[in-house]
Design a protein around this motif. Structure first.
Motif, short mmCIF file in Angstrom:
data_model
loop_
_atom_site.label_atom_id
_atom_site.label_comp_id
_atom_site.label_asym_id
_atom_site.label_seq_id
_atom_site.Cartn_x
_atom_site.Cartn_y
_atom_site.Cartn_z
N GLU A 65 0.80 -1.22 0.00
CA GLU A 65 0.00 0.00 0.00
C GLU A 65 0.83 1.27 0.00
OE1 GLU A 65 1.00 -1.18 4.14
OE2 GLU A 65 0.18 -2.23 2.38
N ARG A 66 2.10 1.18 0.30
CA ARG A 66 2.96 2.36 0.31
C ARG A 66 3.42 2.75 -1.09
NH1 ARG A 66 7.00 -0.27 4.57
NH2 ARG A 66 6.59 -1.96 3.07
N PHE A 67 3.27 1.86 -2.07
CA PHE A 67 3.71 2.11 -3.44
C PHE A 67 2.50 2.35 -4.33
CE2 PHE A 67 7.44 0.35 -1.61
CZ PHE A 67 8.50 0.83 -2.36
N VAL A 68 2.62 3.33 -5.22
CA VAL A 68 1.54 3.71 -6.13
C VAL A 68 1.97 3.41 -7.56
CG1 VAL A 68 0.16 5.64 -7.00
CG2 VAL A 68 0.73 5.51 -4.57
N LYS A 69 1.07 2.82 -8.33
CA LYS A 69 1.36 2.59 -9.75
C LYS A 69 1.22 3.92 -10.50
CE LYS A 69 -1.54 0.36 -12.46
NZ LYS A 69 -2.30 -0.77 -13.07
N VAL A 70 2.31 4.36 -11.13
CA VAL A 70 2.29 5.64 -11.83
C VAL A 70 2.19 5.48 -13.33
CG1 VAL A 70 3.45 6.92 -10.00
CG2 VAL A 70 4.82 5.75 -11.73
N SER A 71 2.53 4.30 -13.86
CA SER A 71 2.40 4.06 -15.30
C SER A 71 2.57 2.57 -15.58
CB SER A 71 3.42 4.87 -16.10
OG SER A 71 4.74 4.46 -15.81
N GLU A 72 2.24 2.19 -16.81
CA GLU A 72 2.43 0.83 -17.27
C GLU A 72 3.10 0.84 -18.64
OE1 GLU A 72 -1.00 -2.12 -15.53
OE2 GLU A 72 -1.47 -0.96 -17.34
N ARG A 99 5.24 0.45 -13.37
CA ARG A 99 6.17 1.40 -12.76
C ARG A 99 5.53 1.90 -11.48
NH1 ARG A 99 6.88 7.14 -13.40
NH2 ARG A 99 8.97 7.78 -12.78
N LEU A 100 6.18 1.60 -10.37
CA LEU A 100 5.66 1.90 -9.04
C LEU A 100 6.55 2.94 -8.37
CD1 LEU A 100 5.17 -1.83 -8.02
CD2 LEU A 100 3.36 -0.28 -8.75
N GLN A 101 5.93 3.74 -7.53
CA GLN A 101 6.70 4.77 -6.83
C GLN A 101 6.24 4.90 -5.39
OE1 GLN A 101 6.50 9.18 -7.83
NE2 GLN A 101 8.56 8.71 -8.58
N TYR A 102 7.22 5.02 -4.54
CA TYR A 102 6.98 5.41 -3.15
C TYR A 102 7.47 6.84 -2.99
CZ TYR A 102 8.10 6.20 1.75
OH TYR A 102 8.23 6.76 3.00
N LYS A 103 6.65 7.69 -2.41
CA LYS A 103 7.06 9.06 -2.15
C LYS A 103 6.76 9.38 -0.69
CE LYS A 103 6.56 12.15 -5.33
NZ LYS A 103 6.01 13.15 -6.27
N PRO A 104 7.77 9.79 0.08
CA PRO A 104 7.54 10.14 1.49
C PRO A 104 6.49 11.23 1.63
CG PRO A 104 9.89 10.04 0.99
CD PRO A 104 9.18 9.98 -0.32
N GLU A 105 5.69 11.13 2.66
CA GLU A 105 4.64 12.12 2.88
C GLU A 105 5.24 13.51 3.03
OE1 GLU A 105 0.89 12.91 5.96
OE2 GLU A 105 2.12 11.09 6.14
#
Length: 341
Positions: free
Chosen positions: A115-122, A292-298
C-alpha cells in the motif's frame, strides 16, 4: 543491510541463480550501466544472507533531486524475493532513507500489493516462446510478418551476424539518427555500448545482426543473451521499404533456437506507441504489463524535480532540432543522458 556490491562476485553469482533474475539484474548489465553513468549499484540484503533475496538499487543525487531507482535505465528489475515478509524486511531500510523510490516490475507482484507504493504508469512487454519447433514458431507469426520476411529475402536483404565493435558503431550511427529524427530524443553515449560489448561479446552474449542491401547496412538489431533468454534490446533502421526489421527478428529467433534458449524478450513498449505494439504482436506469443511503481515520502517536496524535468525537455528539444548536426546531438547525449534516469 544496504551494501554497494560492485565487484562482489560471490553476491552476483547468488543473484544470478535467483528465479526472478533477468538481464536487468545481472552483473554484466548493471555494471555496464554503472560504469557509463557513474552510478553505484547497491543491494538491500539480510545481514546473514548470501543474496538469496535482494533488492538492487542505485541512490541518485543530481539535477532531479535525491531518489532511489531500482534498475536504472532498465526495462524492468524485479525485487529478488517471492515472500511478502522478506519483501517488507528488505524494502524497509530503503524507505527509511526518506527519498522517493521507483521500481519497474514484470514478474514480481509483491510491490504492487504494498500500500505504500503507487502505480504511476504501465508499459507493454512481449516475448516469443522459443521452446517449439521452428515450423511452429513460423506458423504462429501474423501473416504480414511472414509476408514481410519473404519480401525482404526477395529484395536481396542479407543478414550478417557480428560481435565486432566497429559493427556496433555502424548500428549506433543509425540509432542516433533515428532517436533524433523520429523520436526527438537524445541518444545514449557510445560508451554505454562499449561497456556492453566489453562485458558480453567475449562470451558471444552480444550479437549485432546487420541487414544489408548491396553491401550497405539498412537496419541493425543488438541482441543480448542472459540465462535462457535472448533479449531484443536495440534496433534502428534507415530504410524500411525492403522490410529488413522483420527479417532481423526472424534471424534472431533462429539464433536463439540454435543456442537452445527458451525465450526471446522483446522488452518494454510504451502504451502510447501503437505502431510498436502492433509490430511486436506480429511475432509475440506472450504479452504482459510492466508496472512502474513509486513510493514518495509524505510531504516530500518535488519542486526541484519538476523544474529539472522542464529544463531537460527544453534541452532535448533544442539539441534534436533537424538543423543541429548529429555529432552535436551525440555529444549532448554523452553529457546529459545520465540526468534522465
Amino acid at each position: 543491510m544496504l551494501e554497494i556490491i560492485d565487484g562482489q562476485h560471490a553476491v552476483w553469482r547468488a543473484i544470478g541463480r535467483h528465479p526472478l533474475n533477468s538481464l536487468f539484474s545481472s552483473q554484466r548489465w548493471t555494471e555496464a550501466v554503472a560504469q557509463t553513468y557513474g552510478f553505484k549499484i547497491s543491494a538491500s540484503m539480510r545481514n546473514d544472507d548470501k543474496a538469496e533475496a535482494a533488492i538492487l538499487f542505485s541512490q541518485l543525487s543530481a539535477l532531479r533531486g535525491e531518489r532511489i531507482v531500482c534498475g536504472p535505465f532498465s526495462d524492468y528489475c524485479d525485487p529478488l524475493t517471492s515472500d511478502v515478509d522478506t519483501w517488507r524486511e528488505l524494502v524497509a531500510p530503503l524507505i527509511s532513507l526518506g527519498v522517493p523510490i521507483t521500481l519497474r516490475c514484470l514478474c514480481n507482484q509483491l510491490p504492487a500489493k504494498d500500500e505504500r507504493f503507487v502505480k504511476v504508469s504501465e508499459a507493454a512487454w512481449h516475448a516469443v516462446n522459443l521452446a517449439r519447433p521452428e515450423g511452429e514458431i513460423w506458423g504462429g507469426f501474423c501473416g504480414s510478418a511472414r509476408q514481410n520476411i519473404r519480401k525482404a529475402q526477395r529484395n536481396g536483404v542479407k543478414v550478417r551476424a557480428s560481435q565486432q565493435l566497429h559493427d556496433l558503431h555502424v548500428f549506433y550511427d543509425m540509432h542516433c539518427h533515428v532517436r533524433k529524427s523520429k523520436y526527438r530524443l537524445l541518444p545514449q553515449p557510445f560508451a554505454f555500448f562499449e561497456h556492453l560489448h566489453a562485458s558480453f561479446a567475449k562470451t558471444d552474449g552480444l550479437t549485432v545482426l546487420l541487414a544489408e542491401v548491396d553491401g550497405a547496412t539498412v537496419a541493425a538489431t543488438v541482441f543480448l543473451e542472459c540465462g535462457d533468454t535472448l533479449y531484443y534490446k536495440f534496433n534502428a533502421s534507415v530504410e524500411r521499404g525492403t522490410c529488413p526489421n522483420d527479417l532481423l527478428v526472424w534471424e534472431g529467433i533462429r539464433i536463439g533456437q540454435r543456442r537452445g534458449l527458451k525465450l526471446l524478450d522483446f522488452g518494454a513498449s510504451d502504451l502510447d506507441q501503437p505502431g510498436l505494439l502492433r509490430y511486436k504482436r506480429k511475432f509475440a506469443t506472450i504479452e504482459r504489463r510492466i508496472c512502474r511503481l513509486q513510493y514518495k515520502p509524505e510531504g516530500y517536496p518535488d519542486r526541484r524535480t519538476s523544474a529539472a524535468n522542464e529544463a531537460l525537455r527544453s534541452l532535448t528539444h533544442w539539441f534534436t532540432e533537424p538543423s543541429v548536426p548529429d555529432r552535436i546531438t551525440q555529444a549532448a547525449g554523452g553529457d546529459f543522458y545520465a540526468l534522465f534516469c
